[in-house]
Scaffold this motif. Structure first.
Motif, mmCIF file in Angstrom:
data_model
loop_
_atom_site.group_PDB
_atom_site.id
_atom_site.type_symbol
_atom_site.label_atom_id
_atom_site.label_comp_id
_atom_site.label_asym_id
_atom_site.label_seq_id
_atom_site.Cartn_x
_atom_site.Cartn_y
_atom_site.Cartn_z
ATOM 1 N N UNK A 56 -2.447 -8.996 13.990
ATOM 2 C CA UNK A 56 -3.890 -9.334 13.733
ATOM 3 C C UNK A 56 -4.341 -7.926 13.183
ATOM 4 N N UNK A 57 -4.391 -7.034 13.846
ATOM 5 C CA UNK A 57 -5.082 -5.746 13.475
ATOM 6 C C UNK A 57 -4.494 -5.059 12.697
ATOM 7 N N UNK A 58 -3.220 -4.988 12.340
ATOM 8 C CA UNK A 58 -2.445 -4.063 11.529
ATOM 9 C C UNK A 58 -2.534 -4.145 10.219
ATOM 10 N N UNK A 59 -2.651 -3.132 9.419
ATOM 11 C CA UNK A 59 -2.673 -3.018 8.088
ATOM 12 C C UNK A 59 -2.454 -1.531 7.739
ATOM 13 N N UNK A 60 -1.829 -1.192 6.477
ATOM 14 C CA UNK A 60 -1.403 0.378 6.206
ATOM 15 C C UNK A 60 -2.783 1.129 5.788
ATOM 16 N N UNK A 86 2.068 -2.995 3.532
ATOM 17 C CA UNK A 86 3.401 -2.395 3.812
ATOM 18 C C UNK A 86 4.200 -2.491 2.378
ATOM 19 N N UNK A 87 5.033 -1.282 2.043
ATOM 20 C CA UNK A 87 5.701 -1.287 1.026
ATOM 21 C C UNK A 87 7.090 -2.179 0.897
ATOM 22 N N UNK A 88 6.952 -2.957 -0.055
ATOM 23 C CA UNK A 88 8.139 -4.099 -0.280
ATOM 24 C C UNK A 88 9.710 -3.487 0.221
ATOM 25 N N UNK A 89 9.642 -2.056 -0.029
ATOM 26 C CA UNK A 89 11.070 -1.507 0.318
ATOM 27 C C UNK A 89 11.614 -1.456 1.932
ATOM 28 N N UNK A 90 10.439 -1.671 2.665
ATOM 29 C CA UNK A 90 11.048 -1.838 4.052
ATOM 30 C C UNK A 90 11.138 -3.366 4.597
ATOM 31 N N UNK A 91 10.823 -4.148 3.507
ATOM 32 C CA UNK A 91 11.163 -5.854 4.256
ATOM 33 C C UNK A 91 12.487 -6.021 4.204
ATOM 34 N N UNK A 92 12.877 -6.719 5.409
ATOM 35 C CA UNK A 92 14.387 -6.916 5.310
ATOM 36 C C UNK A 92 14.732 -8.400 4.959
ATOM 37 N N UNK A 93 15.750 -8.801 4.562
ATOM 38 C CA UNK A 93 16.396 -10.190 4.127
ATOM 39 C C UNK A 93 16.101 -10.744 5.226
ATOM 40 N N UNK A 94 15.920 -12.218 5.371
ATOM 41 C CA UNK A 94 15.730 -13.171 6.475
ATOM 42 C C UNK A 94 17.130 -13.447 6.409
ATOM 43 N N UNK A 112 5.119 7.167 3.297
ATOM 44 C CA UNK A 112 3.869 6.904 2.503
ATOM 45 C C UNK A 112 3.438 7.813 1.352
ATOM 46 N N UNK A 113 3.467 7.737 0.184
ATOM 47 C CA UNK A 113 3.259 8.718 -0.834
ATOM 48 C C UNK A 113 2.288 8.438 -1.766
ATOM 49 N N UNK A 114 1.518 9.199 -2.300
ATOM 50 C CA UNK A 114 0.567 8.847 -3.462
ATOM 51 C C UNK A 114 -1.082 8.952 -2.874
ATOM 52 N N UNK A 115 -1.075 9.090 -1.586
ATOM 53 C CA UNK A 115 -2.524 9.022 -0.863
ATOM 54 C C UNK A 115 -2.460 10.510 -0.139
ATOM 55 N N UNK A 116 -3.315 11.316 -0.360
ATOM 56 C CA UNK A 116 -3.156 12.584 0.302
ATOM 57 C C UNK A 116 -3.353 12.636 1.793
ATOM 58 N N UNK A 117 -4.413 11.458 1.960
ATOM 59 C CA UNK A 117 -4.580 11.330 3.377
ATOM 60 C C UNK A 117 -3.462 10.567 4.522
ATOM 61 N N UNK A 118 -2.315 10.009 3.665
ATOM 62 C CA UNK A 118 -1.243 9.602 4.289
ATOM 63 C C UNK A 118 -0.070 10.494 4.446
ATOM 64 N N UNK A 119 -0.184 11.800 4.460
ATOM 65 C CA UNK A 119 0.877 12.817 4.400
ATOM 66 C C UNK A 119 1.375 12.703 5.729
ATOM 67 N N UNK A 120 2.846 12.577 5.988
ATOM 68 C CA UNK A 120 3.314 12.504 7.264
ATOM 69 C C UNK A 120 3.379 11.045 7.838
ATOM 70 N N UNK A 121 2.924 10.222 7.231
ATOM 71 C CA UNK A 121 2.854 8.668 7.617
ATOM 72 C C UNK A 121 3.901 8.026 7.185
#
Length: 130
Positions: A56-60, A86-94, A112-121
């Motif tokens: 409920x609380x989680x978001x990128x 969440x980037x679609x690349x991490x979704x797994x086939x059900x 996570x790329x493209x956001x300087x605040x997300x470096x290392x995440x």
């Protein structure tokens, strides 16, 4: 109603939902719920505290804000496939049956790329369907 930070039966902090939230978090595009949590995160006495989150609380966006608040909180927990950044690349086939048994424990991860605040995440998923 309240949002709370608790562990092992001990409540560290709580924030009543009818109390106003800091405008700095709202103007950053976060929800009032996330603003309450970030307010509580900034009270931590240590840096890089790890917090397990319910879906409920989680978001990128929230995870990036938490990692960049003054106490640099690291969050982890369940994400649902209905976005929340969440980037679609991490979704797994059900899969079911024998395919599910073979897939159990499979991990996918994305930096996570493209956001300087997300470096290392990173965002990762682990197939653990029962």
């Amino acid at each position: 109603q309240t949002d709370a930070i608790a562990d092992d039966g001990y409540t560290f902090d709580f924030y009543f939902r009818n109390e106003p939230v800091a405008k700095k978090w709202i103007s950053a595009g976060l929800s009032p719920m996330h603003a309450r949590l970030l307010h509580m995160f900034e009270i931590f006495l240590d840096l890089y505290h790890r917090v397990n989150m319910d879906n409920l609380f989680n978001s990128v966006k929230f995870s990036i804000a938490a990692a960049n608040c003054k106490t640099k909180v690291l969050t982890q927990g369940v994400f649902r496939k209905n976005s929340r950044g969440a980037p679609p690349i991490v979704f797994q086939e059900e899969v079911t049956g024998k395919k599910a048994e073979a897939a159990r424990g499979t991990v996918k991860a994305a930096v996570l790329k493209g956001d300087p605040r997300a470096q290392g995440l990173i965002v990762a998923s682990c197939f653990d369907q029962k």
